[in-house]
Design a protein around this motif. Structure first.
Motif, PDB file in Angstrom:
ATOM      1  N   GLY A 136      -9.841  -1.790   5.113  1.00  0.00           N
ATOM      2  CA  GLY A 136      -9.143  -0.858   5.993  1.00  0.00           C
ATOM      3  C   GLY A 136      -7.681  -0.692   5.650  1.00  0.00           C
ATOM      4  O   GLY A 136      -7.070   0.340   5.963  1.00  0.00           O
ATOM      5  N   ASN A 137      -7.060  -1.694   4.990  1.00  0.00           N
ATOM      6  CA  ASN A 137      -5.636  -1.579   4.679  1.00  0.00           C
ATOM      7  C   ASN A 137      -5.376  -0.691   3.478  1.00  0.00           C
ATOM      8  O   ASN A 137      -4.228  -0.552   3.050  1.00  0.00           O
ATOM      9  CB  ASN A 137      -5.040  -2.967   4.433  1.00  0.00           C
ATOM     10  N   LEU A 138      -6.430  -0.102   2.886  1.00  0.00           N
ATOM     11  CA  LEU A 138      -6.211   0.819   1.775  1.00  0.00           C
ATOM     12  C   LEU A 138      -5.500   2.089   2.199  1.00  0.00           C
ATOM     13  O   LEU A 138      -5.013   2.850   1.347  1.00  0.00           O
ATOM     14  CB  LEU A 138      -7.548   1.165   1.111  1.00  0.00           C
ATOM     15  N   ASP A 139      -5.438   2.338   3.492  1.00  0.00           N
ATOM     16  CA  ASP A 139      -4.734   3.520   3.991  1.00  0.00           C
ATOM     17  C   ASP A 139      -3.235   3.284   4.152  1.00  0.00           C
ATOM     18  O   ASP A 139      -2.523   4.144   4.652  1.00  0.00           O
ATOM     19  CB  ASP A 139      -5.319   3.952   5.341  1.00  0.00           C
ATOM     20  N   SER A 140      -2.746   2.117   3.710  1.00  0.00           N
ATOM     21  CA  SER A 140      -1.319   1.797   3.821  1.00  0.00           C
ATOM     22  C   SER A 140      -0.720   1.629   2.429  1.00  0.00           C
ATOM     23  O   SER A 140      -1.429   1.491   1.426  1.00  0.00           O
ATOM     24  CB  SER A 140      -1.125   0.512   4.636  1.00  0.00           C
ATOM     25  N   ALA A 141       0.609   1.646   2.392  1.00  0.00           N
ATOM     26  CA  ALA A 141       1.308   1.491   1.107  1.00  0.00           C
ATOM     27  C   ALA A 141       1.067   0.111   0.521  1.00  0.00           C
ATOM     28  O   ALA A 141       0.929  -0.044  -0.706  1.00  0.00           O
ATOM     29  CB  ALA A 141       2.799   1.740   1.302  1.00  0.00           C
ATOM     30  N   ARG A 142       1.008  -0.913   1.368  1.00  0.00           N
ATOM     31  CA  ARG A 142       0.776  -2.282   0.864  1.00  0.00           C
ATOM     32  C   ARG A 142      -0.630  -2.433   0.310  1.00  0.00           C
ATOM     33  O   ARG A 142      -0.851  -3.079  -0.713  1.00  0.00           O
ATOM     34  CB  ARG A 142       1.010  -3.295   1.995  1.00  0.00           C
ATOM     35  N   GLY A 143      -1.626  -1.837   0.950  1.00  0.00           N
ATOM     36  CA  GLY A 143      -2.992  -1.984   0.491  1.00  0.00           C
ATOM     37  C   GLY A 143      -3.268  -1.274  -0.808  1.00  0.00           C
ATOM     38  O   GLY A 143      -4.093  -1.718  -1.608  1.00  0.00           O
ATOM     39  N   ILE A 144      -2.569  -0.167  -1.051  1.00  0.00           N
ATOM     40  CA  ILE A 144      -2.813   0.616  -2.259  1.00  0.00           C
ATOM     41  C   ILE A 144      -1.884   0.228  -3.410  1.00  0.00           C
ATOM     42  O   ILE A 144      -2.013   0.742  -4.531  1.00  0.00           O
ATOM     43  CB  ILE A 144      -2.645   2.125  -1.917  1.00  0.00           C
ATOM     44  N   GLU A 145      -0.979  -0.706  -3.141  1.00  0.00           N
ATOM     45  CA  GLU A 145       0.032  -1.077  -4.136  1.00  0.00           C
ATOM     46  C   GLU A 145      -0.596  -1.626  -5.413  1.00  0.00           C
ATOM     47  O   GLU A 145      -0.180  -1.284  -6.525  1.00  0.00           O
ATOM     48  CB  GLU A 145       0.984  -2.113  -3.527  1.00  0.00           C
ATOM     49  N   ASP A 146      -1.608  -2.499  -5.281  1.00  0.00           N
ATOM     50  CA  ASP A 146      -2.239  -3.092  -6.461  1.00  0.00           C
ATOM     51  C   ASP A 146      -2.930  -2.048  -7.330  1.00  0.00           C
ATOM     52  O   ASP A 146      -3.018  -2.213  -8.552  1.00  0.00           O
ATOM     53  CB  ASP A 146      -3.248  -4.157  -6.030  1.00  0.00           C
ATOM     54  N   LEU A 147      -3.428  -0.966  -6.695  1.00  0.00           N
ATOM     55  CA  LEU A 147      -4.070   0.095  -7.467  1.00  0.00           C
ATOM     56  C   LEU A 147      -3.049   0.960  -8.187  1.00  0.00           C
ATOM     57  O   LEU A 147      -3.249   1.345  -9.343  1.00  0.00           O
ATOM     58  CB  LEU A 147      -4.936   0.955  -6.540  1.00  0.00           C
ATOM     59  N   VAL A 148      -1.940   1.239  -7.540  1.00  0.00           N
ATOM     60  CA  VAL A 148      -0.913   2.090  -8.152  1.00  0.00           C
ATOM     61  C   VAL A 148      -0.283   1.390  -9.351  1.00  0.00           C
ATOM     62  O   VAL A 148       0.087   2.036 -10.347  1.00  0.00           O
ATOM     63  CB  VAL A 148       0.149   2.469  -7.107  1.00  0.00           C
ATOM     64  N   LYS A 149      -0.175   0.054  -9.297  1.00  0.00           N
ATOM     65  CA  LYS A 149       0.422  -0.686 -10.401  1.00  0.00           C
ATOM     66  C   LYS A 149      -0.382  -0.553 -11.695  1.00  0.00           C
ATOM     67  O   LYS A 149       0.168  -0.739 -12.787  1.00  0.00           O
ATOM     68  CB  LYS A 149       0.540  -2.167 -10.036  1.00  0.00           C
ATOM     69  N   LYS A 150      -1.647  -0.249 -11.596  1.00  0.00           N
ATOM     70  CA  LYS A 150      -2.477  -0.109 -12.786  1.00  0.00           C
ATOM     71  C   LYS A 150      -2.201   1.184 -13.540  1.00  0.00           C
ATOM     72  O   LYS A 150      -2.550   1.304 -14.719  1.00  0.00           O
ATOM     73  CB  LYS A 150      -3.965  -0.148 -12.392  1.00  0.00           C
ATOM     74  N   LEU A 151      -1.601   2.173 -12.906  1.00  0.00           N
ATOM     75  CA  LEU A 151      -1.400   3.493 -13.511  1.00  0.00           C
ATOM     76  C   LEU A 151      -0.227   3.466 -14.483  1.00  0.00           C
ATOM     77  O   LEU A 151       0.696   2.667 -14.343  1.00  0.00           O
ATOM     78  CB  LEU A 151      -1.144   4.538 -12.418  1.00  0.00           C
ATOM     79  N   PRO A 152      -0.208   4.362 -15.465  1.00  0.00           N
ATOM     80  CA  PRO A 152       0.959   4.481 -16.345  1.00  0.00           C
ATOM     81  C   PRO A 152       2.146   5.051 -15.577  1.00  0.00           C
ATOM     82  O   PRO A 152       2.009   5.595 -14.479  1.00  0.00           O
ATOM     83  CB  PRO A 152       0.466   5.431 -17.444  1.00  0.00           C
ATOM     84  N   ASP A 153       3.327   4.931 -16.138  1.00  0.00           N
ATOM     85  CA  ASP A 153       4.546   5.344 -15.450  1.00  0.00           C
ATOM     86  C   ASP A 153       4.539   6.823 -15.085  1.00  0.00           C
ATOM     87  O   ASP A 153       5.028   7.212 -14.017  1.00  0.00           O
ATOM     88  CB  ASP A 153       5.769   5.028 -16.319  1.00  0.00           C
ATOM     89  N   SER A 154       3.967   7.662 -15.957  1.00  0.00           N
ATOM     90  CA  SER A 154       3.967   9.100 -15.672  1.00  0.00           C
ATOM     91  C   SER A 154       3.120   9.417 -14.440  1.00  0.00           C
ATOM     92  O   SER A 154       3.505  10.243 -13.602  1.00  0.00           O
ATOM     93  CB  SER A 154       3.446   9.866 -16.888  1.00  0.00           C
TER      94      SER A 154
END
Length: 686
Positions: A136-154
């Protein structure tokens, strides 16, 4: 039968992963729905298509319910649902897949982004089912943080832009996870579009690499030894092979680019050794610069700088070398001379003893020994032990407890070093024995205290190479063990095991040369082992030292460098810890004795109040003036204060009081009668 075979052949093997269990279970149920299998047949088919671990569990249940296949099938599915279908396990497996998913770079964005898109879609599907509360915490900035870190800088910057716009338009705190999945799907589709494949491939090969290494340009690694410039005659080209070198450019002893007649090592040998070396290598006895002619055919002009002789060079001058042990200032390469006006060449410093790092090397009392618990010699390990008589206790590193599996309570103690006082805690190890490598000496070790501040400089360990390069220590080369790379410096032995510090035999050698001691644990070499003092030390290596306050007086402040361990024992702990009462009592008694001798002197009157100055003066007066009279009565002096004031003459006051009393007697006869009766009793008359 054909239908059954066709359906069952379409089944897939379960891989024992919780995230794939529900899909596999649905596929299995759909395949056997119309087959009308018996309980036993369904159980057998279940065992066939399960994974190794899950199949093992179902086989065990089938063996238990061999006479009740219905109950067995029911228990099998219950076990599988608990171990692989529980929401907590599926949720944990999904998060583990996120953590193990590597970062996406521009160069492989097309392939990796498609896999990442499949993963986030699976997360969204699991989240929408509602039974995975942790998603359920995937709807927050903290929950999605680990997924965003996997993306390239662009893509990180692009997601920040899209997310900000979504927040402004919909007036929410953060975009929902479904919007993030939609964003990833669009980017994955764009990166994998065949029409733009070449564009993204070029972008991934060039631009990201340029951006990534813009401030950190790659350079090829270079390894060099310490080099310096010296003078050499003739051509300055470097030699390639010691066997074919020209001895005018290279030394046949050290295989270094200095001529033999300039070599300090050759000059330090005796004259007979020098001549023997020249004869063995067919080198001219006159110039020491060629092996192509003999001394009788030598026509080169020679001169000795020590005796001005024209019959030999300085390298063949009889007698000891003129230089001291310490090399001339500014020469770290052994003191080979220079030829003024000769062409400069690059030379490499000799590394016979000091090693490739060319640092000053000094050895200390470090022995390779075997340590094992008492009575368990099969558990013996090899380790290096530092012998430090400036430490009052023996210490070991934490690795020592891990190796022997020792687990115990942490006890506080104070560690005094040259860095100050450290209040820390550590475990205690008891019941260990130390054995020398030759097996001739076995010593019981005292209580060992856990401490990770033990010096750990392996360059100070004595080795056979050190003994071989010093004439007075050559005989010890076979007695000193080779450096053991698998043995660590784990122990420091202090004064509480005094036997290991006693010297049984010693070899001193010349002044300023290293010396050797034979201890019960083996031979050790102590001192600077650099040949002829070639290298000037640029780093001070020392163990902790301690000075006594009772040493001779000096105008200088006392030395602050010492190494001392003091345990902070709690007297209550010594009483309540029944499992080690004897150990605590002896340790507490040792602590009390140490405190009583180093802080204050204890007496039997420590708990009573001390007398005041007036009390002491009174006792002095009594001791001096107290006596026994002739009638056996005791007479004591009056405790007057010293230097008391002289009383004034009060005769007039006394007469005035007496006349007043007489007048009262005349007025009050009864008062006169009572007064005389009372005073008669006091003074003793009727």
């Amino acid at each position: 039968m054909a239908r059954r075979e066709m359906i069952t052949s379409g089944l897939v093997q379960f891989d024992d992963k919780p995230e794939n269990y529900r899909a596999w279970k649905a596929s299995f149920k759909n395949a056997i729905e119309d087959l009308h299998l018996s309980y036993k047949e369904e159980t057998d088919l279940l065992v066939k298509w399960l994974g190794p671990e899950s199949s093992r569990q179902v086989k065990g249940i089938r063996a238990v319910y061999v006479n009740d296949s219905c109950k067995g099938l029911q228990m099998s599915w219950q076990r599988l649902n608990e171990d692989y279908g529980a929401p907590e396990k599926i949720e944990k497996s999904l998060w583990d897949r996120i953590d193990n998913f590597g970062n996406i770079f521009e160069r492989d964005c097309s392939k990796k982004l498609r896999e990442f898109n499949d993963l986030v879609i699976e997360l969204l599907a699991a989240k929408n089912e509602g039974c995975f509360l942790g998603l359920g915490n995937l709807d927050s900035a903290r929950g999605i943080e680990d997924l965003v870190k996997k993306l390239p800088d662009s893509l990180k910057r692009k997601w920040a832009s899209h997310g900000t716009k979504y927040k402004e338009i919909h007036n929410v705190l953060f975009p929902p996870f479904s919007y993030f999945v939609q964003f990833i799907s669009q980017q994955a589709k764009m990166y994998n579009d065949p029409g733009f494949a070449q564009t993204f491939q070029t972008f991934g090969d060039n631009k990201p690499e340029k951006y990534r290494y813009k401030n950190t340009p790659q350079r090829s690694s270079i390894r060099v030894h310490k080099t310096e410039v010296s003078q050499a005659t003739g051509n300055s080209s470097a030699f390639t092979d010691a066997k074919t070198m020209d001895i005018t450019k290279g030394c046949p002893i050290h295989h270094k680019p200095h001529p033999l007649y300039k070599c300090r090592g050759f000059r330090s040998k005796s004259l007979d050794e020098r001549k023997t070396f020249l004869k063995q290598n067919d080198i001219c006895y006159r110039c020491c610069a060629s092996n192509a002619h003999l001394a009788k055919d030598c026509d080169k002009p020679v001169s000795c700088t020590e005796c001005n002789s024209d019959r030999h060079v300085s390298a063949l001058h009889p007698g000891p070398a003129p230089w001291s042990v310490r090399p001339p200032e500014g020469s770290d390469h052994g003191g080979e001379g220079k030829d003024n006006g000769a062409e400069a060449t690059v030379t490499t410093t000799c590394t016979e003893v000091c090693g490739g790092d060319l640092r000053d090397r000094s050895c200390s009392k470090i022995c390779l020994v075997s340590v094992y618990p008492t009575g368990q010699k099969n558990r013996a390990i090899k380790l290096y032990a530092i012998l430090d008589d400036q430490s009052n206790r023996s210490l070991v590193r934490s690795e020592f407890f891990e190796i022997f599996g020792s687990k115990g309570q942490q006890f506080p103690y104070s560690l005094r070093t040259c860095a100050g006082v450290i209040n820390t805690s550590g475990r205690r190890a008891q019941g260990f024995e130390l054995q020398s490598l030759d097996g001739k000496t076995t010593i019981s070790l005292p209580t060992l205290i856990e401490c990770n501040e033990i010096p750990n400089d392996r360059t100070e360990i004595p080795t056979p190479e050190v003994a071989l390069h010093h004439k007075h220590l050559k005989s010890l080369a076979s007695e000193i063990p080779k450096l053991d790379p698998s043995a660590s410096i784990l122990m420091l032995l202090g004064r509480d095991i005094i036997r290991v510090h006693k010297v049984r035999q010693q070899i001193n050698g010349p002044h300023n040369a290293p010396y050797a001691h034979r201890l019960d644990t083996g031979w050790v070499i102590v001192g600077n082992v650099c040949l002829k003092g070639v290298h000037r030390p640029d780093l001070v290596h020392c163990l902790y030292t301690r000075t006594s306050e009772e040493s001779c007086r000096s105008l200088f402040p006392p030395c602050p460098y010492f190494y001392n361990v003091r345990e902070n024992y709690d007297m209550n702990v010594c009483v309540t810890m029944q499992s080690s009462v004897s150990m605590y009592k002896s340790s507490c008694k040792e602590f009390e004795d140490h405190v009583s001798h180093s802080i204050f002197q204890r007496t039997t009157e420590d708990e009573t109040f001390a007398p005041s100055l007036e009390d002491l003066a009174f006792m002095k007066t009594m001791n001096e003036g107290f006596y026994r009279a002739e009638d056996s009565s005791w007479v004591a002096p009056l405790p007057f204060k010293p230097q008391r004031k002289q009383l004034p003459n009060n005769k007039e006051q006394v007469l005035q009081r007496f006349r007043s009393l007489q007048r009262s007697f005349k007025v009050k006869p009864e008062m006169r009668q009572h007064f005389f009766a009372f005073m008669g009793k006091v003074v003793g008359y009727p």
